[in-house]
Motif scaffolding. Sequence first.
Motif, mmCIF file in Angstrom:
data_model
loop_
_atom_site.group_PDB
_atom_site.id
_atom_site.type_symbol
_atom_site.label_atom_id
_atom_site.label_comp_id
_atom_site.label_asym_id
_atom_site.label_seq_id
_atom_site.Cartn_x
_atom_site.Cartn_y
_atom_site.Cartn_z
ATOM 1 N N LEU A 135 -14.146 -3.210 0.269
ATOM 2 C CA LEU A 135 -14.385 -2.894 1.672
ATOM 3 C C LEU A 135 -15.726 -2.191 1.854
ATOM 4 N N SER A 136 -16.096 -1.335 0.899
ATOM 5 C CA SER A 136 -17.371 -0.610 0.987
ATOM 6 C C SER A 136 -18.571 -1.551 0.926
ATOM 7 N N LYS A 137 -18.352 -2.747 0.389
ATOM 8 C CA LYS A 137 -19.414 -3.750 0.312
ATOM 9 C C LYS A 137 -19.462 -4.638 1.556
ATOM 10 N N GLY A 138 -18.597 -4.308 2.519
ATOM 11 C CA GLY A 138 -18.562 -5.087 3.746
ATOM 12 C C GLY A 138 -17.738 -6.357 3.639
ATOM 13 N N GLU A 139 -16.925 -6.459 2.591
ATOM 14 C CA GLU A 139 -16.104 -7.645 2.388
ATOM 15 C C GLU A 139 -14.635 -7.340 2.705
ATOM 16 N N ILE A 140 -13.870 -8.386 2.983
ATOM 17 C CA ILE A 140 -12.450 -8.220 3.295
ATOM 18 C C ILE A 140 -11.645 -8.272 1.997
ATOM 19 N N PRO A 141 -10.895 -7.223 1.679
ATOM 20 C CA PRO A 141 -10.127 -7.183 0.415
ATOM 21 C C PRO A 141 -8.825 -7.972 0.492
ATOM 22 N N ALA A 142 -8.920 -9.264 0.834
ATOM 23 C CA ALA A 142 -7.714 -10.086 1.001
ATOM 24 C C ALA A 142 -6.988 -10.296 -0.324
ATOM 25 N N GLU A 143 -7.743 -10.599 -1.383
ATOM 26 C CA GLU A 143 -7.112 -10.835 -2.676
ATOM 27 C C GLU A 143 -6.463 -9.565 -3.200
ATOM 28 N N GLU A 144 -7.136 -8.421 -2.984
ATOM 29 C CA GLU A 144 -6.594 -7.136 -3.427
ATOM 30 C C GLU A 144 -5.309 -6.805 -2.650
ATOM 31 N N ASP A 145 -5.283 -7.177 -1.366
ATOM 32 C CA ASP A 145 -4.082 -6.945 -0.564
ATOM 33 C C ASP A 145 -2.914 -7.743 -1.135
ATOM 34 N N TYR A 146 -3.183 -9.003 -1.469
ATOM 35 C CA TYR A 146 -2.159 -9.852 -2.082
ATOM 36 C C TYR A 146 -1.676 -9.246 -3.402
ATOM 37 N N LEU A 147 -2.610 -8.801 -4.226
ATOM 38 C CA LEU A 147 -2.263 -8.235 -5.534
ATOM 39 C C LEU A 147 -1.456 -6.949 -5.388
ATOM 40 N N PHE A 148 -1.746 -6.170 -4.349
ATOM 41 C CA PHE A 148 -0.992 -4.939 -4.106
ATOM 42 C C PHE A 148 0.478 -5.261 -3.870
ATOM 43 N N HIS A 149 0.727 -6.204 -2.976
ATOM 44 C CA HIS A 149 2.112 -6.546 -2.662
ATOM 45 C C HIS A 149 2.802 -7.206 -3.852
ATOM 46 N N LYS A 150 2.067 -7.991 -4.601
ATOM 47 C CA LYS A 150 2.623 -8.619 -5.800
ATOM 48 C C LYS A 150 3.033 -7.546 -6.806
ATOM 49 N N ALA A 151 2.177 -6.524 -6.968
ATOM 50 C CA ALA A 151 2.473 -5.436 -7.897
ATOM 51 C C ALA A 151 3.701 -4.649 -7.439
ATOM 52 N N LEU A 152 3.870 -4.510 -6.127
ATOM 53 C CA LEU A 152 5.056 -3.827 -5.605
ATOM 54 C C LEU A 152 6.329 -4.551 -6.034
ATOM 55 N N VAL A 153 6.325 -5.868 -5.829
ATOM 56 C CA VAL A 153 7.520 -6.653 -6.160
ATOM 57 C C VAL A 153 7.745 -6.676 -7.674
ATOM 58 N N GLU A 154 6.668 -6.747 -8.437
ATOM 59 C CA GLU A 154 6.789 -6.710 -9.898
ATOM 60 C C GLU A 154 7.440 -5.407 -10.360
ATOM 61 N N SER A 155 7.171 -4.332 -9.627
ATOM 62 C CA SER A 155 7.658 -3.009 -10.020
ATOM 63 C C SER A 155 9.171 -2.856 -9.897
ATOM 64 N N CYS A 156 9.820 -3.804 -9.212
ATOM 65 C CA CYS A 156 11.278 -3.693 -9.072
ATOM 66 C C CYS A 156 11.997 -4.298 -10.272
ATOM 67 N N HIS A 157 11.243 -4.965 -11.163
ATOM 68 C CA HIS A 157 11.803 -5.539 -12.393
ATOM 69 C C HIS A 157 12.913 -6.554 -12.120
ATOM 70 N N ASN A 158 12.701 -7.378 -11.094
ATOM 71 C CA ASN A 158 13.637 -8.460 -10.788
ATOM 72 C C ASN A 158 12.812 -9.737 -10.683
ATOM 73 N N ARG A 159 12.824 -10.535 -11.729
ATOM 74 C CA ARG A 159 11.961 -11.717 -11.792
ATOM 75 C C ARG A 159 12.317 -12.760 -10.734
ATOM 76 N N LEU A 160 13.593 -12.893 -10.417
ATOM 77 C CA LEU A 160 13.990 -13.863 -9.407
ATOM 78 C C LEU A 160 13.399 -13.509 -8.048
ATOM 79 N N MET A 161 13.430 -12.224 -7.701
ATOM 80 C CA MET A 161 12.833 -11.795 -6.437
ATOM 81 C C MET A 161 11.346 -12.119 -6.416
ATOM 82 N N LEU A 162 10.678 -11.905 -7.541
ATOM 83 C CA LEU A 162 9.247 -12.192 -7.624
ATOM 84 C C LEU A 162 8.979 -13.688 -7.454
#
Length: 221
Positions: A135-162
């Motif tokens: 964001l500081s570079k003036g770019e939209i962190p879309a991929e990072e946003d996706y990775l954040f939510h993916k990491a959240l779901v990974e953290s529940c340790h339920n592969r089927l949910m992922l």
Amino acid sequence: MTLTGNKVYLNILKELDQIIHADQLLPGDKLPSERELAERLKVGRSSVREALRALELLDLIETRKGEGTFIQRAGGHRLAEILAGFFLRDTKARQDVTETRRIIEIEAVRLACTRANDGQLEKIRKIIEQSKQVLSKGEIPAEEDYLFHKALVESCHNRLMLNIWRPLVEYSKVALKESLAREGRAEDAIHEHTAIYEAINQNDEPLAVESLRNHLENSRF
């Protein structure tokens, strides 16, 4: 049949299922090459590649370096057709996708408050920092946003949910970027991500769920 439209790869998923049946392919068999599929479907190879990536995320196919793409032995390839048809339906179906994603993420966050390990928490923190840098570079962190939510779901340790969650959000990446492009939205999203992370880190389930609900409501996609 020539396929057109912004979501060409969704149509390709259905066409691929037909090819699998026409060629009488079975689990473990090799799919035609990207080039052959593009020629048979009369679409660009990039669209074929995008469709194959979606199938790989669903664990329906497997790409082996130097060998090609193969149908996975586990699961059924008909799932691709079902998902493709679902995503191509009307506005109500798209609302159902959003609702399903919300249900999965909220439950994942509940579980993450007790199941997330130090490594996963650190991964989430680093993704937030990467978002700030982008964001500081003036770019939209879309991929990072996706990775954040993916990491959240990974953290529940339920592969089927992922595995259920991934294709839902994969098909929504364009809408995600449009949402973040709204004035001030990307910065707000990072603050909201931080609040979610801190609540999980403190094992505060009610606050984590409330913070995530607020974030998903503000995301509007």
